[in-house]
Motif scaffolding. Sequence first.
Motif, mmCIF file in Angstrom:
data_model
loop_
_atom_site.group_PDB
_atom_site.id
_atom_site.type_symbol
_atom_site.label_atom_id
_atom_site.label_comp_id
_atom_site.label_asym_id
_atom_site.label_seq_id
_atom_site.Cartn_x
_atom_site.Cartn_y
_atom_site.Cartn_z
ATOM 1 N N ILE A 41 -6.219 0.436 -11.310
ATOM 2 C CA ILE A 41 -4.793 0.245 -11.602
ATOM 3 C C ILE A 41 -3.937 1.163 -10.742
ATOM 4 O O ILE A 41 -2.912 0.739 -10.171
ATOM 5 N N LEU A 42 -4.335 2.415 -10.624
ATOM 6 C CA LEU A 42 -3.561 3.363 -9.814
ATOM 7 C C LEU A 42 -3.468 2.890 -8.366
ATOM 8 O O LEU A 42 -2.392 2.947 -7.743
ATOM 9 N N LYS A 43 -4.589 2.427 -7.813
ATOM 10 C CA LYS A 43 -4.585 1.974 -6.413
ATOM 11 C C LYS A 43 -3.691 0.754 -6.230
ATOM 12 O O LYS A 43 -2.952 0.651 -5.239
ATOM 13 N N GLU A 44 -3.757 -0.184 -7.184
ATOM 14 C CA GLU A 44 -2.938 -1.392 -7.079
ATOM 15 C C GLU A 44 -1.452 -1.068 -7.134
ATOM 16 O O GLU A 44 -0.655 -1.584 -6.345
ATOM 17 N N ARG B 114 0.946 -1.900 -4.159
ATOM 18 C CA ARG B 114 1.747 -3.115 -4.365
ATOM 19 C C ARG B 114 2.986 -2.910 -5.223
ATOM 20 O O ARG B 114 3.762 -3.838 -5.430
ATOM 21 N N GLY B 115 3.166 -1.696 -5.755
ATOM 22 C CA GLY B 115 4.411 -1.356 -6.426
ATOM 23 C C GLY B 115 4.782 -2.250 -7.591
ATOM 24 O O GLY B 115 3.972 -2.524 -8.480
ATOM 25 N N ASP B 116 6.034 -2.728 -7.575
ATOM 26 C CA ASP B 116 6.581 -3.516 -8.684
ATOM 27 C C ASP B 116 5.682 -4.684 -9.075
ATOM 28 O O ASP B 116 5.472 -4.958 -10.269
ATOM 29 N N ALA B 117 5.167 -5.394 -8.074
ATOM 30 C CA ALA B 117 4.381 -6.604 -8.349
ATOM 31 C C ALA B 117 3.163 -6.273 -9.209
ATOM 32 O O ALA B 117 2.842 -7.006 -10.160
ATOM 33 N N ALA B 118 2.488 -5.151 -8.910
ATOM 34 C CA ALA B 118 1.307 -4.763 -9.681
ATOM 35 C C ALA B 118 1.701 -4.366 -11.096
ATOM 36 O O ALA B 118 1.012 -4.719 -12.068
ATOM 37 N N LEU C 268 5.350 6.046 -12.311
ATOM 38 C CA LEU C 268 6.076 7.316 -12.336
ATOM 39 C C LEU C 268 5.558 8.278 -11.267
ATOM 40 O O LEU C 268 6.328 9.021 -10.656
ATOM 41 N N ALA C 269 4.237 8.286 -11.065
ATOM 42 C CA ALA C 269 3.652 9.247 -10.124
ATOM 43 C C ALA C 269 3.947 8.882 -8.670
ATOM 44 O O ALA C 269 4.291 9.759 -7.860
ATOM 45 N N TYR C 270 3.804 7.600 -8.334
ATOM 46 C CA TYR C 270 3.918 7.182 -6.938
ATOM 47 C C TYR C 270 5.264 6.557 -6.608
ATOM 48 O O TYR C 270 5.648 6.488 -5.440
ATOM 49 N N GLY C 271 5.963 6.085 -7.622
ATOM 50 C CA GLY C 271 7.204 5.368 -7.393
ATOM 51 C C GLY C 271 6.940 3.937 -6.961
ATOM 52 O O GLY C 271 5.908 3.631 -6.361
ATOM 53 N N THR C 272 7.841 3.039 -7.311
ATOM 54 C CA THR C 272 7.774 1.646 -6.852
ATOM 55 C C THR C 272 9.146 1.298 -6.293
ATOM 56 O O THR C 272 10.029 2.161 -6.207
ATOM 57 N N GLU C 273 9.337 0.034 -5.935
ATOM 58 C CA GLU C 273 10.648 -0.367 -5.438
ATOM 59 C C GLU C 273 11.742 -0.127 -6.470
ATOM 60 O O GLU C 273 12.903 0.086 -6.113
ATOM 61 N N ALA D 207 10.373 -0.717 -20.082
ATOM 62 C CA ALA D 207 9.452 -1.217 -21.104
ATOM 63 C C ALA D 207 8.083 -1.475 -20.478
ATOM 64 O O ALA D 207 7.605 -2.605 -20.394
ATOM 65 N N ILE D 208 7.456 -0.413 -20.003
ATOM 66 C CA ILE D 208 6.118 -0.501 -19.426
ATOM 67 C C ILE D 208 5.271 0.612 -20.028
ATOM 68 O O ILE D 208 5.782 1.629 -20.499
ATOM 69 N N GLY D 209 3.954 0.420 -20.035
ATOM 70 C CA GLY D 209 3.074 1.424 -20.616
ATOM 71 C C GLY D 209 1.734 1.435 -19.909
ATOM 72 O O GLY D 209 1.549 0.798 -18.867
ATOM 73 N N GLY D 210 0.790 2.175 -20.487
ATOM 74 C CA GLY D 210 -0.555 2.226 -19.944
ATOM 75 C C GLY D 210 -0.644 2.971 -18.628
ATOM 76 O O GLY D 210 0.299 3.627 -18.178
ATOM 77 N N ALA D 211 -1.796 2.845 -17.984
ATOM 78 C CA ALA D 211 -2.026 3.525 -16.705
ATOM 79 C C ALA D 211 -1.043 3.052 -15.646
ATOM 80 O O ALA D 211 -0.664 3.815 -14.745
ATOM 81 N N GLN D 212 -0.577 1.788 -15.752
ATOM 82 C CA GLN D 212 0.364 1.275 -14.755
ATOM 83 C C GLN D 212 1.704 2.000 -14.823
ATOM 84 O O GLN D 212 2.363 2.208 -13.798
ATOM 85 N N ALA D 213 2.109 2.407 -16.016
ATOM 86 C CA ALA D 213 3.366 3.153 -16.144
ATOM 87 C C ALA D 213 3.217 4.547 -15.552
ATOM 88 O O ALA D 213 4.123 5.055 -14.874
ATOM 89 N N VAL D 214 2.078 5.191 -15.811
ATOM 90 C CA VAL D 214 1.819 6.515 -15.234
ATOM 91 C C VAL D 214 1.807 6.429 -13.715
ATOM 92 O O VAL D 214 2.380 7.278 -13.016
ATOM 93 N N ALA D 215 1.156 5.387 -13.178
ATOM 94 C CA ALA D 215 1.105 5.207 -11.725
ATOM 95 C C ALA D 215 2.499 4.998 -11.142
ATOM 96 O O ALA D 215 2.841 5.572 -10.090
#
Length: 431
Positions: A39-42, A46-50, A199-204, A189-197
Amino acid sequence: MTTVRELTSTSPSFWQDLQALLAWDSVSDDAVFNTVNGILKEVRTRGDAAVVEYTNRFDRMQVSSISELEIPLARLQQALQNLPTEQRAALEQAAQRISAYAEHQKLESWGYTEADGTFLGQQVTCLDRVGLYVPGGKAAYPSSVLMNAIPAKVAGVPELIMVVPTPAGEVNELVLAAAAIAKVDRVFAIGGAQAVAALAYGTETVPAVDKIVGPGNIYVATAKRMVYGTVGIDMIAGPSEILVVCDGKTNPDWIAMDLFSQAEHDEDAQAILVCPDAAFLEQVKVSINKLVATMPRKEIINTSLEGRGALILVQDMQEAVEVANYIAPEHLELSVDNAREVAKHIRHAGAIFMGRYTAEALGDYCAGPNHVLPTSRTARFSSPLGVYDFQKRSSLIDCSAAGAASLGKIASVLARGEGLIAHACSAEYRI
């Protein structure tokens, strides 16, 4: 009938048995690690889309863009305005107390000037942007919003980004209202490992933060552990804990309920009572079995007490303190005479609740000190979340000509001793 493990400090195997009781492995298994890593790599690539894909999959949502997942600040205010009067007043009073306590924690810049005019000091600044993870769905933790957000705001953090999952669109009004009171700046309104990712890496759409705080499940905790270094984190929290040290003079019903207050969190929570009075321990056992039947979460309490709870008989209060320092609990109740004096001998505890009238539950919600505390014996080396977690320190050095000459000679000798000649020359040029 609830059967709680009983330990006696005079037993030859006591310390070994206690160590086994306290053991908690918070390390993720390979399946969790591999899932989170993917999940972190995706999200990183791929940012927002992932983030949208994972949110639709794990939270049973049907959105096409992250913009649909941003909760407007007006919606937070609406949640606050629609709260029952009593709930709103309780949240606002708790927030005021948390803020007042946090104001005392602020670190200030300082400096001093030496005789030759050299100035040395420390400059304190706040973090630029912080991410706050809040569990969502049926779980309602408005108190966690206040406890994590308010110290950041008191520290001066200009932007606080909150993420909270809304499985199948389920929004918790109390959580949104708490976010309004705490002056959170943006909510997704996001959660899980994808929300942590995110916040950590930033998306669009989701901005990258400097630190991530707040509780979550094993996937969230694993993600926080894995992004540490890219961003700061508050801590990796284990199950809730309470240690009650009692001299045998408190109402046993009170003590039983104090143990329940943490045992009801989840089956892995740990509730321990230490006392030098064997008869009182028997009274507490009676209270446990009398009161547990009245608890809505009695199955969870029973599982917790039978699996990880304990009643410990010690020889005296001095030994009780020794045991308490070894356990280094998240929450420590000192239900004893002269509790403030006893507290002076406690070296390791997240929060210390002193006296017979100080229930741990008050600290969870409204006493003022933070309820984000070190667990799993980490109070031996870490502290409660506070304003200082959202501040940084920079060293200040301003040499006068005289200072540069005297310090340069010392630096030259040491640098040449280490074979770092450019270091030495840099200092020598200014002599």
